[in-house]
Design a protein around this motif. Structure first.
Motif, PDB file in Angstrom:
ATOM      1  N   ALA A 275     -16.562 -12.945 -31.247  1.00  0.00           N
ATOM      2  CA  ALA A 275     -17.833 -12.261 -31.023  1.00  0.00           C
ATOM      3  C   ALA A 275     -18.288 -12.501 -29.588  1.00  0.00           C
ATOM      4  CB  ALA A 275     -18.874 -12.769 -32.006  1.00  0.00           C
ATOM      5  N   PRO A 276     -19.055 -11.579 -28.996  1.00  0.00           N
ATOM      6  CA  PRO A 276     -19.646 -10.376 -29.584  1.00  0.00           C
ATOM      7  C   PRO A 276     -18.641  -9.238 -29.708  1.00  0.00           C
ATOM      8  CG  PRO A 276     -20.219 -10.498 -27.267  1.00  0.00           C
ATOM      9  CD  PRO A 276     -19.468 -11.766 -27.586  1.00  0.00           C
ATOM     10  N   THR A 277     -19.126  -8.104 -30.208  1.00  0.00           N
ATOM     11  CA  THR A 277     -18.258  -6.951 -30.402  1.00  0.00           C
ATOM     12  C   THR A 277     -17.875  -6.326 -29.059  1.00  0.00           C
ATOM     13  OG1 THR A 277     -20.012  -5.276 -30.491  1.00  0.00           O
ATOM     14  CG2 THR A 277     -19.533  -6.463 -32.527  1.00  0.00           C
ATOM     15  N   SER A 278     -16.849  -5.473 -29.111  1.00  0.00           N
ATOM     16  CA  SER A 278     -16.455  -4.703 -27.931  1.00  0.00           C
ATOM     17  C   SER A 278     -17.089  -3.324 -27.909  1.00  0.00           C
ATOM     18  CB  SER A 278     -14.927  -4.567 -27.889  1.00  0.00           C
ATOM     19  OG  SER A 278     -14.327  -5.819 -27.692  1.00  0.00           O
ATOM     20  N   GLY A 279     -17.983  -3.051 -28.848  1.00  0.00           N
ATOM     21  CA  GLY A 279     -18.715  -1.795 -28.858  1.00  0.00           C
ATOM     22  C   GLY A 279     -18.156  -0.771 -29.817  1.00  0.00           C
ATOM     23  N   GLY A 280     -18.888   0.320 -29.936  1.00  0.00           N
ATOM     24  CA  GLY A 280     -18.473   1.407 -30.815  1.00  0.00           C
ATOM     25  C   GLY A 280     -18.713   1.130 -32.285  1.00  0.00           C
ATOM     26  N   ILE A 281     -19.677   0.253 -32.606  1.00  0.00           N
ATOM     27  CA  ILE A 281     -20.016  -0.035 -33.999  1.00  0.00           C
ATOM     28  C   ILE A 281     -21.177   0.877 -34.393  1.00  0.00           C
ATOM     29  CG2 ILE A 281     -20.633  -1.792 -35.678  1.00  0.00           C
ATOM     30  CD1 ILE A 281     -17.983  -2.334 -34.200  1.00  0.00           C
ATOM     31  N   MET A 282     -20.960   1.724 -35.377  1.00  0.00           N
ATOM     32  CA  MET A 282     -21.954   2.704 -35.807  1.00  0.00           C
ATOM     33  C   MET A 282     -22.312   2.458 -37.266  1.00  0.00           C
ATOM     34  SD  MET A 282     -21.874   4.574 -32.953  1.00  0.00           S
ATOM     35  CE  MET A 282     -22.500   6.214 -33.280  1.00  0.00           C
ATOM     36  N   ILE A 283     -23.599   2.272 -37.547  1.00  0.00           N
ATOM     37  CA  ILE A 283     -24.080   2.092 -38.922  1.00  0.00           C
ATOM     38  C   ILE A 283     -25.123   3.177 -39.156  1.00  0.00           C
ATOM     39  CG2 ILE A 283     -25.185   0.531 -40.551  1.00  0.00           C
ATOM     40  CD1 ILE A 283     -24.041  -1.801 -39.016  1.00  0.00           C
ATOM     41  N   GLN A 284     -24.724   4.221 -39.872  1.00  0.00           N
ATOM     42  CA  GLN A 284     -25.530   5.436 -39.902  1.00  0.00           C
ATOM     43  C   GLN A 284     -25.634   6.024 -41.304  1.00  0.00           C
ATOM     44  OE1 GLN A 284     -23.143   7.710 -37.062  1.00  0.00           O
ATOM     45  NE2 GLN A 284     -24.644   7.307 -35.451  1.00  0.00           N
ATOM     46  N   ASN A 285     -26.854   6.453 -41.655  1.00  0.00           N
ATOM     47  CA  ASN A 285     -27.107   7.282 -42.840  1.00  0.00           C
ATOM     48  C   ASN A 285     -26.673   6.623 -44.144  1.00  0.00           C
ATOM     49  OD1 ASN A 285     -27.988   9.203 -40.984  1.00  0.00           O
ATOM     50  ND2 ASN A 285     -26.030  10.267 -40.952  1.00  0.00           N
ATOM     51  N   ASN A 286     -26.845   5.304 -44.237  1.00  0.00           N
ATOM     52  CA  ASN A 286     -26.524   4.588 -45.471  1.00  0.00           C
ATOM     53  C   ASN A 286     -27.767   4.429 -46.334  1.00  0.00           C
ATOM     54  OD1 ASN A 286     -23.620   3.598 -44.833  1.00  0.00           O
ATOM     55  ND2 ASN A 286     -24.803   3.085 -42.991  1.00  0.00           N
ATOM     56  N   ARG A 287     -27.557   4.279 -47.631  1.00  0.00           N
ATOM     57  CA  ARG A 287     -28.647   4.039 -48.577  1.00  0.00           C
ATOM     58  C   ARG A 287     -28.566   2.586 -49.037  1.00  0.00           C
ATOM     59  NH1 ARG A 287     -31.245   8.835 -50.291  1.00  0.00           N
ATOM     60  NH2 ARG A 287     -32.382   7.552 -51.817  1.00  0.00           N
ATOM     61  N   ILE A 288     -29.665   1.857 -48.877  1.00  0.00           N
ATOM     62  CA  ILE A 288     -29.719   0.437 -49.204  1.00  0.00           C
ATOM     63  C   ILE A 288     -30.551   0.261 -50.470  1.00  0.00           C
ATOM     64  CG2 ILE A 288     -30.209  -1.852 -48.332  1.00  0.00           C
ATOM     65  CD1 ILE A 288     -28.182  -0.212 -46.639  1.00  0.00           C
ATOM     66  N   SER A 289     -29.902  -0.190 -51.541  1.00  0.00           N
ATOM     67  CA  SER A 289     -30.574  -0.354 -52.827  1.00  0.00           C
ATOM     68  C   SER A 289     -31.187  -1.750 -52.947  1.00  0.00           C
ATOM     69  CB  SER A 289     -29.578  -0.134 -53.965  1.00  0.00           C
ATOM     70  OG  SER A 289     -30.143  -0.499 -55.210  1.00  0.00           O
ATOM     71  N   ASN A 290     -32.327  -1.836 -53.626  1.00  0.00           N
ATOM     72  CA  ASN A 290     -32.923  -3.133 -53.942  1.00  0.00           C
ATOM     73  C   ASN A 290     -32.687  -3.507 -55.403  1.00  0.00           C
ATOM     74  OD1 ASN A 290     -34.644  -1.403 -55.250  1.00  0.00           O
ATOM     75  ND2 ASN A 290     -36.507  -2.050 -54.187  1.00  0.00           N
ATOM     76  N   LEU A 291     -31.563  -3.062 -55.938  1.00  0.00           N
ATOM     77  CA  LEU A 291     -31.228  -3.342 -57.341  1.00  0.00           C
ATOM     78  C   LEU A 291     -31.190  -4.838 -57.623  1.00  0.00           C
ATOM     79  CD1 LEU A 291     -30.213  -2.287 -60.125  1.00  0.00           C
ATOM     80  CD2 LEU A 291     -27.887  -2.396 -59.192  1.00  0.00           C
ATOM     81  N   HIS A 292     -30.664  -5.629 -56.682  1.00  0.00           N
ATOM     82  CA  HIS A 292     -30.513  -7.069 -56.891  1.00  0.00           C
ATOM     83  C   HIS A 292     -31.502  -7.892 -56.078  1.00  0.00           C
ATOM     84  CE1 HIS A 292     -26.931  -5.907 -58.992  1.00  0.00           C
ATOM     85  NE2 HIS A 292     -26.355  -5.436 -57.897  1.00  0.00           N
ATOM     86  N   TRP A 293     -31.883  -7.405 -54.904  1.00  0.00           N
ATOM     87  CA  TRP A 293     -32.794  -8.133 -54.023  1.00  0.00           C
ATOM     88  C   TRP A 293     -33.771  -7.148 -53.390  1.00  0.00           C
ATOM     89  CZ3 TRP A 293     -32.315 -13.244 -54.508  1.00  0.00           C
ATOM     90  CH2 TRP A 293     -31.078 -13.767 -54.888  1.00  0.00           C
TER      91      TRP A 293
END
Length: 327
Positions: A275-293
């Motif tokens: 670490a750190p990253t070399s770039g190009g990490i994309m986290i997009q348009n995900n749905r995060i559920s609170n089913l457990h937390w």
């Protein structure tokens, strides 16, 4: 009867918050909203029609069962495996293999086998020549009835095989579900659920550890419930995890996934020896559920994010409970 091919589309949802009726709590019934679950992943052939390996057959074009190691090996030529039910491991050592409409349930009598399906490529000197492996419409896991004999990973890339595609699979009962470490690899439209547990385990649904490049993790359902864990230490790392363990993580896209649980739901690559990253990490348009937390994972939805990485970006992620945008 073979089920028709299905391709997922989240109708009416663009990933940027609520879009009206029917956009909340997708995790309660993923397939009703176009996400994978047990009803639309796994073999398109009825389980009782699958041919058992090794009980009924022990070889075929390009593959053979080895009773000493309790595994099937594909090598040196490509092979297509379709319509089988395996009670052993599968080692893929040849390029351009297709595994579809199969079931794998592997129990390791001494505990902690490294995987159910092992993809070995990127090491020609040792005869490990897997590349462009396709695994689709399969059910892969270890029995939840006796997790003391669970395998570590359902589908595991050992040495960075390029071009792996895992899609439409039902993955369960192993410590982690899919591991990708090569170039141009994809995991999409899979259902990951009910991890198996050993003492000191750290689980994930879909993971990469920095060895790969141009990896896509798209439109999977990952539910990391702890309901099936046996007593002991360890825990759940995350539904989808990027680490910089082997080299600095780079060029990984996590998009349109439906996730619940974990210490954090996602890890963004800013952890590990390189670490750190070399770039190009994309986290997009995900749905995060609170089913457990309440915040997706026990400690939140995202950890190890490298905001300074060139080309790293977070956008369009929403809470599954109400479709509200995550800041």
């Amino acid at each position: 009867m073979v089920k028709p091919l299905k391709f997922w589309k989240a109708s009416g949802w663009s990933g940027g918050g609520s879009s009206g009726g029917g956009t909340t709590n997708f995790m309660a019934n993923p397939s009703a909203h176009g996400w994978p679950d047990a009803s639309n992943t796994g073999p398109r052939i009825a389980s009782n029609l699958l041919v058992r390996v090794p009980e009924d057959v022990q070889s075929g074009p390009g593959w053979v069962y080895d009773p000493d190691f309790q595994r099937v090996q594909i090598w040196p030529n490509p092979a297509t495996l379709s319509g089988y039910k395996f009670s052993c491991q599968l080692y893929i050592d040849a390029p351009n293999c297709l595994i579809e409409d199969c079931e794998f349930e592997y129990h390791y009598p001494n505990g902690d086998a490294i995987g159910v399906i092992l993809i070995r490529g990127n090491w020609v000197a040792n005869g490990y020549e897997a590349a462009n492996t396709v695994i689709r419409y399969c059910k892969v896991g270890s029995s939840l009835a006796d997790q003391s004999q669970r395998a570590a990973v359902a589908i595991r890339d050992l040495f960075g095989a390029p071009g792996t595609l895992v899609e439409y699979c039902n993955l369960y009962g192993t410590g982690s579900m899919v591991n990708l470490e090569g170039v141009n690899c994809t995991a999409r439209y899979n259902y990951c659920h009910e991890n198996g547990h050993f003492l000191d385990d750290h689980h994930s649904g879909i993971s990469t550890h920095g060895g790969g490049n141009n990896i896509l993790i798209h439109h999977n359902t990952v539910d990391l419930s702890d309901a099936h864990f046996i007593a002991g230490g360890g825990g759940i790392s995350g539904c989808i995890t990027i680490y910089s363990d082997f080299v600095s993580a780079r060029n990984v896209t996590i998009s349109e996934n439906l996730v619940a649980g974990g210490g954090y739901c996602m890890y963004g690559g800013n952890s590990g020896t390189f670490a750190p990253t070399s770039g190009g990490i994309m986290i997009q348009n995900n749905r995060i559920s609170n089913l457990h937390w309440p915040n997706g994972g026990q400690f939140g939805w995202l950890a190890s994010w490298d905001a300074a990485g060139i080309g790293n970006a977070i956008s369009g992620n929403v809470w599954d409970a109400d479709g509200a945008a995550i800041p």
